[in-house]
Write an enzyme that holds these catalytic residues in place. Structure first.
Site, PDB file in Angstrom:
ATOM      1  N   ASP A 153       0.855  -1.184   0.000  1.00  0.00           N
ATOM      2  CA  ASP A 153       0.000   0.000   0.000  1.00  0.00           C
ATOM      3  C   ASP A 153       0.894   1.238   0.000  1.00  0.00           C
ATOM      4  OD1 ASP A 153      -2.379   1.392  -0.016  1.00  0.00           O
ATOM      5  OD2 ASP A 153      -2.636   1.322   2.162  1.00  0.00           O
ATOM      6  N   HIS A 190      -3.861  13.854   0.549  1.00  0.00           N
ATOM      7  CA  HIS A 190      -4.029  12.941   1.687  1.00  0.00           C
ATOM      8  C   HIS A 190      -2.798  12.972   2.593  1.00  0.00           C
ATOM      9  CE1 HIS A 190      -5.121   9.526   4.125  1.00  0.00           C
ATOM     10  NE2 HIS A 190      -4.009   8.904   3.783  1.00  0.00           N
ATOM     11  N   GLU A 238     -10.449   3.844   3.737  1.00  0.00           N
ATOM     12  CA  GLU A 238      -9.551   4.549   2.828  1.00  0.00           C
ATOM     13  C   GLU A 238      -9.945   4.160   1.415  1.00  0.00           C
ATOM     14  OE1 GLU A 238      -5.396   3.965   3.985  1.00  0.00           O
ATOM     15  OE2 GLU A 238      -5.630   5.598   5.424  1.00  0.00           O
ATOM     16  N   GLU A 279      -9.207   3.810  -2.294  1.00  0.00           N
ATOM     17  CA  GLU A 279      -7.959   3.681  -3.058  1.00  0.00           C
ATOM     18  C   GLU A 279      -8.209   2.947  -4.373  1.00  0.00           C
ATOM     19  OE1 GLU A 279      -4.728   2.112  -0.751  1.00  0.00           O
ATOM     20  OE2 GLU A 279      -5.436   3.012   1.119  1.00  0.00           O
ATOM     21  N   ASP A 302      -9.199   0.253   2.172  1.00  0.00           N
ATOM     22  CA  ASP A 302      -8.172  -0.126   3.143  1.00  0.00           C
ATOM     23  C   ASP A 302      -8.666   0.313   4.525  1.00  0.00           C
ATOM     24  OD1 ASP A 302      -5.812  -0.735   4.449  1.00  0.00           O
ATOM     25  OD2 ASP A 302      -4.857   1.154   3.886  1.00  0.00           O
ATOM     26  N   ARG A 326      -7.760   4.036  13.316  1.00  0.00           N
ATOM     27  CA  ARG A 326      -6.853   5.171  13.521  1.00  0.00           C
ATOM     28  C   ARG A 326      -6.234   5.209  14.913  1.00  0.00           C
ATOM     29  NH1 ARG A 326      -5.790   6.062   8.385  1.00  0.00           N
ATOM     30  NH2 ARG A 326      -7.626   6.655   7.197  1.00  0.00           N
ATOM     31  N   GLN A 385      -3.547   2.572  14.906  1.00  0.00           N
ATOM     32  CA  GLN A 385      -2.496   3.053  13.993  1.00  0.00           C
ATOM     33  C   GLN A 385      -1.648   4.146  14.643  1.00  0.00           C
ATOM     34  OE1 GLN A 385      -4.132   4.788  10.401  1.00  0.00           O
ATOM     35  NE2 GLN A 385      -2.130   5.305   9.550  1.00  0.00           N
ATOM     36  N   LYS A 438      -4.193  -1.794  10.322  1.00  0.00           N
ATOM     37  CA  LYS A 438      -4.647  -1.939   8.938  1.00  0.00           C
ATOM     38  C   LYS A 438      -4.778  -3.388   8.484  1.00  0.00           C
ATOM     39  CE  LYS A 438      -3.232   2.501   7.297  1.00  0.00           C
ATOM     40  NZ  LYS A 438      -4.261   3.085   6.442  1.00  0.00           N
ATOM     41  N   THR A 463      -8.818  -5.771   4.230  1.00  0.00           N
ATOM     42  CA  THR A 463      -8.760  -4.839   3.106  1.00  0.00           C
ATOM     43  C   THR A 463      -9.733  -5.370   2.062  1.00  0.00           C
ATOM     44  OG1 THR A 463      -6.392  -4.530   3.529  1.00  0.00           O
ATOM     45  CG2 THR A 463      -7.234  -3.736   1.421  1.00  0.00           C
ATOM     46  N   GLU A 489     -10.294  12.560   7.370  1.00  0.00           N
ATOM     47  CA  GLU A 489     -10.162  13.845   6.677  1.00  0.00           C
ATOM     48  C   GLU A 489     -11.524  14.517   6.517  1.00  0.00           C
ATOM     49  OE1 GLU A 489      -7.828  11.525   3.646  1.00  0.00           O
ATOM     50  OE2 GLU A 489      -7.055  13.543   3.214  1.00  0.00           O
TER      51      GLU A 489
HETATM   52 MN    MN Z   1      -4.122   2.786   2.758  1.00  0.00          MN
END
Ligand code: MN
Length: 360
Positions: A84, A91, A157, A159, A191, A195, A198, A211, A215, A315
């Protein structure tokens, strides 16, 4: 637009193509051995000339077509390795600003190389798979010690994921102008990211358990040749990258969106990526590391410049300080149990996932 997937019908898993009205049974329509398989890997290993021939035969084939209610869609390919990246400038800047408010938002390496980490291939799951809220260790704000429990900052996420068809040789870097010969196509990726886990674990070696729990990818892989028409020039890269990463900047202008509990909460595009898939391949193999058929190279969260074009909830809610308002009057900063997220991408279909309660 042709896209390939794997479906089960009558007890047998095989390769199909997404067509108007359902799934074209490619094993029956074209008879190739590579399509009588429960994954795309055999077909993807064939290389660009075999892919092109199959695309045109698939386009001309007339059947049999099975309705979506007659088939079960499965994982489209066996994921070999999963990497990844972190290739969206907006971002990376937003995350840097939130995680390290007193420092420069971008770390010094960001504009010189496509930053990435090796993820967990075995927990990549197809669209529709329920996501169990992960448990883990985190240091809650104001607490005097870390604790263990269900993540309270579960995020998404949005992606793109590039799927490697042709393997590369160990010890042999792939030059940037040959990179796309190895890439079969793309999928849409969610993904999922805890948080709180993380934030506590990520220094100094990068993402780990925050993470790796799941996925999600789309059921359909769109061949690169099918999205060629969406290729657009991108802005200049400053400073100019080192020669092994140097090319005319470009990106795929593919419309992408995030739906949360039935409401679209963000719209963005693949054109907001700073580093291209060719640069990601050139960088990943620059040290001689080889790629295998089925490798998944995800881009990292795709965010545009405006708030409503951000590809993650952290975000969109600005780290929980400005919760997202949903049509029924509810608000969200992060995901609650029972929430359903659907990512959609032009030509890529959707990635769907609902949150199940934690099991700790
Ligand atoms: Mn990611």
């Amino acid at each position: 637009m042709i896209a390939y997937g794997v479906f089960r019908e009558g007890g047998r898993a095989r390769v199909g193509a997404r067509v108007e009205g359902g799934v074209l049974d490619l094993a029956a329509a074209l008879g190739d051995e590579a399509f009588h398989a429960p994954s795309l890997n055999g077909f993807m290993a064939g290389g660009p000339s075999i892919w092109r021939e199959a695309h045109s035969r698939a386009r001309e084939a007339s059947g049999p077509v099975l309705g979506l209610d007659e088939v079960e869609l499965l994982m489209p390919f066996e994921v070999a390795d999963y990497v990844d990246f972190f290739s969206s400038l907006h971002h990376a800047s937003n995350m840097g600003g939130m995680f390290r408010p007193d420092a420069e938002p971008l770390l010094p390496n960001w504009r010189h190389l496509p930053v990435g980490y090796h993820g967990r291939a075995g927990t990549v799951v197809p669209s529709g798979t329920p996501i169990v809220r992960p448990c883990g260790q985190r240091w809650a704000p104001g607490a005097d010690a870390p604790s263990f429990g269900p993540s309270v900052r579960l995020d998404i996420e949005l992606e793109l994921g590039f799927v490697i068809g042709v393997a590369s040789e160990l010890g042999m870097p792939v030059p940037i102008d040959r990179a796309l010969d190895h890439v079969f196509g793309l999928v849409l990726v969610n993904d999922w990211s805890a948080r709180d886990i993380q934030a506590w674990e990520y220094q100094p070696l990068g993402p780990f358990l925050g993470k790796s729990f799941a996925t999600s990818i789309s059921h359909w892989v769109a061949p690169l040749t099918e999205v060629e028409g969406h290729r657009v020039p991108a802005g200049a890269q400053e400073p100019e990258p080192l020669p092994y990463l140097r090319e005319e900047p470009w990106a795929y202008d593919l419309a992408l969106e995030v739906e949360l509990n039935g409401a679209v909460v963000a719209r963005t595009s693949g054109r907001h990526l700073y580093w291209s898939i060719a640069q990601q391949v050139a960088h990943l193999t620059a040290n001689g590391a080889s790629m295998r058929t089925g490798d998944l190279l995800a881009t990292g969260t795709i965010s545009g410049p405006e708030r409503e074009s951000h590809g993650s909830l952290i975000e969109l809610s600005w780290n929980g300080t400005e919760p997202i308002e949903l049509p029924g009057g509810e608000t969200r900063s992060f995901l609650e149990d029972g929430d359903e997220v659907v990512l959609r991408g032009e030509g890529l279909g959707e990635v769907r996932g609902r949150i199940d309660p934690a099991r700790c």
